[in-house]
Design a protein around this motif. Structure first.
Motif: not given
Length: 89
Positions: A80-89
């Motif tokens: 399971l993979m939780f959340g999505v974060t934009s690169t460079g943030k």
């Protein structure tokens, strides 16, 4: 351009989005602990997965699933993979 094996089938898709989930508990033998399962509905029902989890993991997973907007599941790695974060943030 990379060569994509054809045809693309349900079985060839390895990472899917979790849309719904349901915890269940099955009683054990008298005097023995029960078993928690977590059913995942993936890609609007295109795939389902049932995981057996311990009580502590069920508690943590309930919190993560309730508080994370986007959750994915890697079918082949059972991850399971939780959340999505934009690169460079």
């Amino acid at each position: 351009m990379p060569k994509v094996p054809q045809p693309v089938t349900d079985d060839s898709i390895k990472v899917r989005q979790v849309n719904h989930y349901q915890f269940s508990w099955v009683a054990g033998e008298p005097g023995r602990p029960g078993t928690f399962t977590l059913q995942l509905v993936l890609d609007e029902g295109a795939w389902e997965e049932v995981l057996t989890v311990g009580a502590d993991d069920a508690d943590v997973l309930q919190d993560l699933l309730a508080n994370t907007k986007t959750v994915h599941y890697d079918v082949s790695r059972r991850t399971l993979m939780f959340g999505v974060t934009s690169t460079g943030k």
